[in-house]
Design a protein around this motif. Structure first.
Motif, PDB file in Angstrom:
ATOM      1  N   GLU A   1       0.833  -1.210   0.000  1.00  0.00           N
ATOM      2  CA  GLU A   1       0.000   0.000   0.000  1.00  0.00           C
ATOM      3  C   GLU A   1       0.867   1.260   0.000  1.00  0.00           C
ATOM      4  O   GLU A   1       0.555   2.252  -0.681  1.00  0.00           O
ATOM      5  CB  GLU A   1      -0.913   0.010   1.223  1.00  0.00           C
ATOM      6  CG  GLU A   1      -2.007  -1.058   1.212  1.00  0.00           C
ATOM      7  CD  GLU A   1      -1.482  -2.440   1.533  1.00  0.00           C
ATOM      8  OE1 GLU A   1      -2.193  -3.412   1.221  1.00  0.00           O
ATOM      9  OE2 GLU A   1      -0.357  -2.548   2.074  1.00  0.00           O
ATOM     10  N   GLU A   2       1.940   1.216   0.735  1.00  0.00           N
ATOM     11  CA  GLU A   2       2.870   2.344   0.793  1.00  0.00           C
ATOM     12  C   GLU A   2       3.475   2.632  -0.580  1.00  0.00           C
ATOM     13  O   GLU A   2       3.601   3.776  -1.002  1.00  0.00           O
ATOM     14  CB  GLU A   2       3.975   2.010   1.805  1.00  0.00           C
ATOM     15  CG  GLU A   2       5.075   3.038   1.919  1.00  0.00           C
ATOM     16  CD  GLU A   2       6.173   2.573   2.859  1.00  0.00           C
ATOM     17  OE1 GLU A   2       7.274   3.146   2.791  1.00  0.00           O
ATOM     18  OE2 GLU A   2       5.940   1.642   3.661  1.00  0.00           O
ATOM     19  N   LEU A   3       3.822   1.567  -1.293  1.00  0.00           N
ATOM     20  CA  LEU A   3       4.424   1.724  -2.624  1.00  0.00           C
ATOM     21  C   LEU A   3       3.393   2.205  -3.642  1.00  0.00           C
ATOM     22  O   LEU A   3       3.696   2.989  -4.538  1.00  0.00           O
ATOM     23  CB  LEU A   3       5.037   0.396  -3.075  1.00  0.00           C
ATOM     24  CG  LEU A   3       6.252  -0.061  -2.256  1.00  0.00           C
ATOM     25  CD1 LEU A   3       6.593  -1.514  -2.568  1.00  0.00           C
ATOM     26  CD2 LEU A   3       7.455   0.828  -2.549  1.00  0.00           C
ATOM     27  N   LEU A   4       2.157   1.716  -3.503  1.00  0.00           N
ATOM     28  CA  LEU A   4       1.102   2.104  -4.445  1.00  0.00           C
ATOM     29  C   LEU A   4       0.746   3.585  -4.341  1.00  0.00           C
ATOM     30  O   LEU A   4       0.132   4.152  -5.250  1.00  0.00           O
ATOM     31  CB  LEU A   4      -0.144   1.248  -4.207  1.00  0.00           C
ATOM     32  CG  LEU A   4      -0.050  -0.216  -4.669  1.00  0.00           C
ATOM     33  CD1 LEU A   4      -1.217  -1.023  -4.142  1.00  0.00           C
ATOM     34  CD2 LEU A   4       0.012  -0.279  -6.194  1.00  0.00           C
ATOM     35  N   ALA A   5       1.138   4.200  -3.256  1.00  0.00           N
ATOM     36  CA  ALA A   5       0.891   5.634  -3.105  1.00  0.00           C
ATOM     37  C   ALA A   5       1.755   6.462  -4.055  1.00  0.00           C
ATOM     38  O   ALA A   5       1.459   7.635  -4.318  1.00  0.00           O
ATOM     39  CB  ALA A   5       1.165   6.059  -1.657  1.00  0.00           C
ATOM     40  N   ASN A   6       2.796   5.857  -4.568  1.00  0.00           N
ATOM     41  CA  ASN A   6       3.662   6.533  -5.540  1.00  0.00           C
ATOM     42  C   ASN A   6       2.996   6.487  -6.911  1.00  0.00           C
ATOM     43  O   ASN A   6       2.613   5.419  -7.393  1.00  0.00           O
ATOM     44  CB  ASN A   6       5.033   5.849  -5.577  1.00  0.00           C
ATOM     45  CG  ASN A   6       6.074   6.648  -6.327  1.00  0.00           C
ATOM     46  OD1 ASN A   6       5.826   7.112  -7.440  1.00  0.00           O
ATOM     47  ND2 ASN A   6       7.240   6.815  -5.737  1.00  0.00           N
ATOM     48  N   GLU A   7       2.893   7.624  -7.565  1.00  0.00           N
ATOM     49  CA  GLU A   7       2.131   7.730  -8.827  1.00  0.00           C
ATOM     50  C   GLU A   7       2.734   6.930  -9.980  1.00  0.00           C
ATOM     51  O   GLU A   7       2.047   6.655 -10.977  1.00  0.00           O
ATOM     52  CB  GLU A   7       2.010   9.195  -9.250  1.00  0.00           C
ATOM     53  CG  GLU A   7       3.348   9.872  -9.533  1.00  0.00           C
ATOM     54  CD  GLU A   7       3.182  11.326  -9.941  1.00  0.00           C
ATOM     55  OE1 GLU A   7       4.121  11.882 -10.517  1.00  0.00           O
ATOM     56  OE2 GLU A   7       2.101  11.894  -9.689  1.00  0.00           O
ATOM     57  N   ILE A   8       3.994   6.531  -9.887  1.00  0.00           N
ATOM     58  CA  ILE A   8       4.606   5.781 -11.000  1.00  0.00           C
ATOM     59  C   ILE A   8       4.474   4.272 -10.826  1.00  0.00           C
ATOM     60  O   ILE A   8       4.867   3.504 -11.698  1.00  0.00           O
ATOM     61  CB  ILE A   8       6.087   6.157 -11.174  1.00  0.00           C
ATOM     62  CG1 ILE A   8       6.904   5.711  -9.953  1.00  0.00           C
ATOM     63  CG2 ILE A   8       6.266   7.632 -11.458  1.00  0.00           C
ATOM     64  CD1 ILE A   8       8.405   5.829 -10.157  1.00  0.00           C
ATOM     65  N   VAL A   9       3.910   3.838  -9.691  1.00  0.00           N
ATOM     66  CA  VAL A   9       3.788   2.403  -9.410  1.00  0.00           C
ATOM     67  C   VAL A   9       2.440   1.877  -9.870  1.00  0.00           C
ATOM     68  O   VAL A   9       1.395   2.381  -9.464  1.00  0.00           O
ATOM     69  CB  VAL A   9       3.986   2.116  -7.906  1.00  0.00           C
ATOM     70  CG1 VAL A   9       3.721   0.632  -7.602  1.00  0.00           C
ATOM     71  CG2 VAL A   9       5.403   2.496  -7.476  1.00  0.00           C
ATOM     72  N   GLU A  10       2.473   0.862 -10.719  1.00  0.00           N
ATOM     73  CA  GLU A  10       1.253   0.232 -11.224  1.00  0.00           C
ATOM     74  C   GLU A  10       0.736  -0.809 -10.228  1.00  0.00           C
ATOM     75  O   GLU A  10      -0.459  -0.879  -9.946  1.00  0.00           O
ATOM     76  CB  GLU A  10       1.537  -0.450 -12.569  1.00  0.00           C
ATOM     77  CG  GLU A  10       0.342  -1.143 -13.210  1.00  0.00           C
ATOM     78  CD  GLU A  10      -0.672  -0.145 -13.730  1.00  0.00           C
ATOM     79  OE1 GLU A  10      -1.886  -0.433 -13.592  1.00  0.00           O
ATOM     80  OE2 GLU A  10      -0.278   0.918 -14.245  1.00  0.00           O
ATOM     81  N   SER A  11       1.640  -1.632  -9.706  1.00  0.00           N
ATOM     82  CA  SER A  11       1.247  -2.652  -8.731  1.00  0.00           C
ATOM     83  C   SER A  11       2.452  -3.042  -7.887  1.00  0.00           C
ATOM     84  O   SER A  11       3.604  -2.821  -8.275  1.00  0.00           O
ATOM     85  CB  SER A  11       0.678  -3.895  -9.435  1.00  0.00           C
ATOM     86  OG  SER A  11       1.662  -4.517 -10.235  1.00  0.00           O
ATOM     87  N   ALA A  12       2.163  -3.603  -6.721  1.00  0.00           N
ATOM     88  CA  ALA A  12       3.218  -4.069  -5.822  1.00  0.00           C
ATOM     89  C   ALA A  12       2.702  -5.275  -5.047  1.00  0.00           C
ATOM     90  O   ALA A  12       1.566  -5.261  -4.564  1.00  0.00           O
ATOM     91  CB  ALA A  12       3.638  -2.962  -4.856  1.00  0.00           C
ATOM     92  N   GLN A  13       3.516  -6.316  -4.974  1.00  0.00           N
ATOM     93  CA  GLN A  13       3.092  -7.513  -4.249  1.00  0.00           C
ATOM     94  C   GLN A  13       4.301  -8.278  -3.728  1.00  0.00           C
ATOM     95  O   GLN A  13       5.403  -8.171  -4.269  1.00  0.00           O
ATOM     96  CB  GLN A  13       2.263  -8.438  -5.144  1.00  0.00           C
ATOM     97  CG  GLN A  13       3.032  -8.958  -6.359  1.00  0.00           C
ATOM     98  CD  GLN A  13       2.152  -9.802  -7.261  1.00  0.00           C
ATOM     99  OE1 GLN A  13       0.984  -9.509  -7.458  1.00  0.00           O
ATOM    100  NE2 GLN A  13       2.721 -10.862  -7.804  1.00  0.00           N
ATOM    101  N   ARG A  14       4.062  -9.046  -2.697  1.00  0.00           N
ATOM    102  CA  ARG A  14       5.133  -9.852  -2.142  1.00  0.00           C
ATOM    103  C   ARG A  14       5.270 -11.157  -2.930  1.00  0.00           C
ATOM    104  O   ARG A  14       4.273 -11.695  -3.420  1.00  0.00           O
ATOM    105  CB  ARG A  14       4.856 -10.166  -0.675  1.00  0.00           C
ATOM    106  CG  ARG A  14       4.782  -8.913   0.201  1.00  0.00           C
ATOM    107  CD  ARG A  14       4.791  -9.264   1.670  1.00  0.00           C
ATOM    108  NE  ARG A  14       4.623  -8.063   2.491  1.00  0.00           N
ATOM    109  CZ  ARG A  14       5.604  -7.216   2.774  1.00  0.00           C
ATOM    110  NH1 ARG A  14       6.829  -7.446   2.310  1.00  0.00           N
ATOM    111  NH2 ARG A  14       5.374  -6.145   3.517  1.00  0.00           N
ATOM    112  N   VAL A  15       6.511 -11.625  -3.080  1.00  0.00           N
ATOM    113  CA  VAL A  15       6.762 -12.906  -3.735  1.00  0.00           C
ATOM    114  C   VAL A  15       6.576 -14.006  -2.702  1.00  0.00           C
ATOM    115  O   VAL A  15       7.259 -14.029  -1.682  1.00  0.00           O
ATOM    116  CB  VAL A  15       8.200 -12.964  -4.305  1.00  0.00           C
ATOM    117  CG1 VAL A  15       8.455 -14.309  -4.973  1.00  0.00           C
ATOM    118  CG2 VAL A  15       8.411 -11.833  -5.301  1.00  0.00           C
TER     119      VAL A  15
END
Length: 344
Positions: free
Chosen positions: A51-65
């Motif tokens: 959620e913290e990373l998704l707050a950045n406007e250049i991030v499309e998605s973020a997830q843990r492996v």
């Protein structure tokens, strides 16, 4: 953790994001495709949330492996890894392993015995279309009374055969103190018995040489990939996975060849996958059938034992093809590979 950046993300903002992540003690593996850029984070990501990373406007998605093998995982590295191996002796010889166009064939004797033997076999397998010369200089044997290989002398004989034919060489490294002898070996093999020798894996991870990692006799797929992860985590991403048969309750063959591992690994990881049909069965007449099956199931290559006089071989003669038998097999494999639009 994996971060997918938006298409056309501003380069300056990407650099700022990367600097911020590195300041948290993380390493970044960047994978750029035609339409997408993926940042794979290596290290302790527990203090960062998607959620913290998704707050950045250049991030499309973020997830843990979820897989414990981060760098070997296809989610971390979506594109196939292609390992380009060119001979130290002749840059025109070798192959791209894992490119989907070539089924790379490695062939030669289980053990290097004499200069005449290894040169004769090298010339024969090259004529038949092999891309690499395999041969054991240091040999791990179940019995302490069996032939253990010629050691450093055998390694030098392999290099002489390489100079004669130009074929890149593939040979097994057994111990950390042998590493200085292997600096100019084209592909270093880590055998099944050393698959979980973690100290050795970490040391070869510091090398630039491609590493052919064989699956352990009783290793699960997860354990196999975690061993690859040890090498990659130490810095060497050029890992080739090799299925050579596992131990089961039956003994009608030397081992049980797990062909199902090929499509599974192709989906789970981005690393090239090859098959060793010789050690899998331990029976000469079965090797061609298993080799054809391996090509049909999509293996990126094969490593096959070939000896000019199997009846007098000092090691594994019963599973070695003669040069003539290998030549016949190569002609058939070429037809199998052609069905999938590949060369063999």
């Amino acid at each position: 953790m994996i971060i997918v950046l938006k298409n056309g993300a501003d380069a300056r903002k990407v650099d700022e994001l990367k600097k911020g992540l590195k300041s948290k003690g993380l390493e970044i593996h960047e994978s750029k495709g035609k339409d997408v850029t993926i940042l794979g984070l290596i290290g302790d990501t527990s203090r960062i949330t998607p959620e913290e990373l998704l707050a950045n406007e250049i991030v499309e998605s973020a997830q843990r492996v979820k897989a414990p093998y981060k760098q070997a995982s296809r989610s971390f590295h979506p594109k196939d890894t292609v390992i380009s191996v060119k001979s130290v002796a002749d840059a025109n010889l070798g192959a791209d392993i894992g490119d989907g166009k070539t089924c790379a064939i490695m062939a030669g004797p289980c053990s290097v015995e004499t200069e005449e033997q290894i040169i004769e076999v090298a010339k024969a397998v090259k004529t038949s279309g092999a891309r690499f010369l395999r041969g054991g200089a240091f040999k791990p044997r179940t019995s302490p009374y069996s032939f253990q290989g010629l050691g450093a002398e055998g390694l030098e004989l392999l290099k002489i055969a390489r100079k004669e034919t130009g074929l890149p060489i593939v040979t097994e490294l057994m111990a950390i103190n042998q590493i200085p002898l292997f600096e100019d070996v084209d592909i270093i093999q880590i055998g099944a018995r050393n698959m979980q020798n973690f100290d050795l894996l970490k040391e070869v991870g510091k090398l630039k040489n491609p590493i052919l990692l064989k699956r352990g006799l009783s290793a699960t797929v997860k354990e196999f990939l975690m061993s690859a992860e040890y090498i990659m985590a130490s810095g060497n991403e050029n890992v080739i996975l090799c299925e050579r048969g596992i131990r089961t309750f039956d003994n009608y063959t030397r081992n049980c060849l797990d062909l199902s591992i090929v499509p599974y690994l192709k989906k789970e990881t981005h690393l090239p996958v090859i098959i060793d049909p010789s050690h899998a069965c331990g029976i000469r007449w079965m090797v061609p059938t298993l080799a054809k099956a391996a090509v049909a199931v999509g293996a990126d290559g094969l490593i096959i034992e070939v000896h000019n006089n199997p009846e007098k071989a000092l090691c594994d003669g019963e599973q070695s093809l003669t040069p003539s038998q290998f030549d016949d097999l190569m002609k058939v494999l070429a037809k199998y590979a052609a069905v999938e639009g590949r060369n063999c």
